[in-house]
Design an enzyme around this catalytic site. Sequence first.
Site: not given
Length: 207
Positions: A118-119, A122, A128
């Site tokens: 997830h990071e 980014h 998101h």
Amino acid sequence: EAELLAAGSWHGVSKNSGIWTMPVRFKFDNNVPANVATAVRVAIAELSTETAGVLSFSECGSAGTPNCGSNPHLKFRHKVGGGCSSPMGQQVWPIVNTIDLDTFCDSNTTSEKGSIKHEIIHSMGYDHEQNRCDRDSFVTINLANVQSGKEHNFNKQCGSGWSDVISYNFGSIMHYSAKAFAIDVTQNTITTVNPANQSLIGFRGPI
């Protein structure tokens, strides 16, 4: 970015920032324990496989890859108590994207590897899922139940430089769970418009 858009349904809103050259270089801060570095390497390998190689990575100092030097790269740092976080998109200055990993996103479990991915995503330039400009057609955000200082995690990205990518994906690894940053954990911060989709959000497994 065109290559990234072909990767599949793991992203939903993209920042038109600097474009990474593949493979993306990465390294570890000196404070990263060996077991955390292992978890990151496994997550990175899975991410490359799960995106069919659209995202690829190379560790600085490893065979065939020189030190990061002045090249854009990711740097993983273990920051107990600081939360899990990443810059959004490739940074222009400094050229390093520092990704902070806390104790709830630093192990080799499926969910914590999902948080590492997830990071990283980014840093690739994707926000998101619930921040899409069209999100109000799919979810309702209860800002009154969001912890103070965490409201920015629910901002809609409708301005110049942002693009909604493909259709809304409730099962995206970039979607928050129902009670993310809740003041009252018995109440949702995110409720799907269609109740049938409520159980899909917050997924952190393979993408």
